[in-house]
Design a protein around this motif. Structure first.
Motif, short mmCIF file in Angstrom:
data_model
loop_
_atom_site.label_atom_id
_atom_site.label_comp_id
_atom_site.label_asym_id
_atom_site.label_seq_id
_atom_site.Cartn_x
_atom_site.Cartn_y
_atom_site.Cartn_z
N SER A 26 53.76 1.05 65.25
CA SER A 26 51.50 1.56 65.67
C SER A 26 52.21 2.72 65.57
CB SER A 26 51.18 0.73 66.94
OG SER A 26 50.09 -0.35 66.96
N GLU A 29 53.07 4.36 62.81
CA GLU A 29 52.42 4.85 62.18
C GLU A 29 51.12 5.90 62.13
OE1 GLU A 29 48.41 2.18 61.03
OE2 GLU A 29 50.24 0.93 59.52
N HIS A 137 48.20 0.97 69.83
CA HIS A 137 47.70 0.32 69.46
C HIS A 137 47.65 0.70 67.64
CE1 HIS A 137 43.47 1.02 69.52
NE2 HIS A 137 43.75 1.34 70.58
N ARG A 138 47.30 -0.35 67.02
CA ARG A 138 47.31 0.14 65.28
C ARG A 138 45.50 0.15 64.34
NH1 ARG A 138 51.25 -3.46 61.49
NH2 ARG A 138 52.71 -1.71 60.79
N SER A 140 41.84 1.82 64.86
CA SER A 140 41.93 3.18 64.47
C SER A 140 40.55 3.21 64.20
CB SER A 140 42.26 4.30 64.06
OG SER A 140 42.57 3.75 62.66
N ARG A 143 40.13 2.89 60.18
CA ARG A 143 40.22 1.53 60.43
C ARG A 143 38.84 0.78 60.24
NH1 ARG A 143 46.01 -0.49 61.05
NH2 ARG A 143 47.19 0.01 59.72
N GLU A 256 42.44 -2.02 72.07
CA GLU A 256 41.74 -2.83 71.37
C GLU A 256 40.13 -1.44 70.30
OE1 GLU A 256 46.34 -4.59 69.03
OE2 GLU A 256 44.35 -5.28 69.79
N THR A 307 46.55 6.00 70.68
CA THR A 307 47.75 6.52 69.81
C THR A 307 47.63 7.39 69.05
OG1 THR A 307 46.51 4.11 69.62
CG2 THR A 307 48.45 5.07 68.02
#
Length: 337
Positions: A26, A29, A137-138, A140, A143, A256, A307
């Motif tokens: 994460s 990225e 974490h991924r 965002s 997203r 998240e 993040t």
């Protein structure tokens, strides 16, 4: 100044534990990087000595399938106690050239890496340490907006308010007893009884009895449960949710969900941990979480996402490190919050 894709070698270094590796990927990225995934697997007696080390000799460079095989990285992002000794080895093997990053408390102190991210509920502090409330974490804002712009039809058909249900499972500190499962289902049934649309996802740790009960509930109430078929709609669930129900066994799930700015209702199964109490108390002070007792409550709040902050701190540290060594600076494409 060099572009990151013009020769910056980046490693994601873990022992393969899913939660640790996800956090590392994460952050990479968010830095605009695609790292090489390197997994360490020290065997006894060396695994018993982690995180203090030393590296298992069977995994040193030159050994068959060594996770430390050159070319060595310019940037290595690591997590998990078994990776600490390997991170220390790489720092020495590169003559200090590699910029080392560790996520979470390495247990060996601030000198374990050039930069350390550690959650506020850990006691680790220092000039090279960034402490934040939620973990990297991924999920965002970008997203979530993309998911809202192209909503998953399996979810958009559900009536509002829509409730994302993030069901974890048994862990080192939590267990879902039969009474916990019954209580959780009573609370969810009460919410569904008001006309809310349930959007449920389960994890690999979800006990079979809880999984079956959630499936029966969504069939009965006309909700949705992702059973592994089709694309995983996890981000879509969060994007379309008016409320989020999350079980307390996962710090990451709650972190998240906090990116949505939607109220998070936390269900606590049997067990617990003092760090979880600190974490939830801090989130409650921000108006983010509330206990789940079969009611939808809480107000929207300013979304929390650590993040990009972690990524920015790494980018700044890497830049200073390379300048100090007389190396070309690197242009990184940082993800916006």
């Amino acid at each position: 100044m060099l572009r990151a894709d013009a020769g910056l070698i980046t490693w994601a270094l873990t022992d393969g534990k899913a939660g640790d590796e996800l956090q590392v990927l994460s952050v990479a990225e968010a830095l605009g990087l695609t790292p090489e995934i390197r997994r360490v697997r020290p065997k006894a007696p060396f695994s018993w000595l982690m995180p203090w080390g030393p590296v298992d000799p069977r995994e040193r460079p030159g050994s068959s399938d060594s996770p430390l095989a050159p070319p060595f990285p310019d940037l290595v992002i690591a997590s998990g106690r078994r990776a600490v000794a390997y991170l220390r080895y790489l720092k020495k093997a590169t003559g200090g050239r590699a910029y080392t990053v560790f996520l979470k408390d390495p247990r060996t102190g601030p000198k374990a890496a050039d930069f350390i991210w550690s959650p506020i509920y850990d006691r680790l502090r220092g000039p090279n340490i960034l402490n934040t409330l939620t973990p990297p974490h991924r999920v965002s804002a970008r997203r979530l907006e993309e998911a809202r712009a192209r909503p998953d039809p399996r979810l958009s058909r559900l009536p509002g308010p829509r409730v994302a249900v993030l069901a974890g499972g048994n862990s080192r500190h939590h267990r879902f007893s039969d009474e916990d499962i019954a209580r959780f289902l009573r609370h969810l049934s009460a919410v569904a009884g008001t006309g809310a649309g349930l959007m449920v996802t389960v994890s690999r740790r979800t006990p079979p009895a809880l999984r079956r009960a959630l499936m029966a509930l969504t069939v009965e109430q006309g909700g949705f449960l992702w059973d592994g078929a089709g694309a995983n709609p996890y981000v879509d669930l969060l994007a379309l949710a008016d409320f989020v129900v999350a079980t307390a066994d996962s710090f990451n799930m709650i972190g998240e969900a906090a990116v949505t700015g939607r109220p998070i209702l936390v269900f606590e199964p049997s067990g617990g941990h003092p760090k979880l109490d600190v974490y939830l108390r801090a989130l409650k002070d921000h108006g983010v979480v509330h206990p789940f007792e079969g009611r939808l409550e809480g107000r929207p709040y300013e979304p929390l996402n650590s993040t990009p902050k972690v990524a920015e701190a790494i980018a700044e540290g890497l830049s200073r490190h390379r300048r100090a060594l007389g190396l070309p600076d690197i242009a990184l494409s940082l993800e916006t919050p």
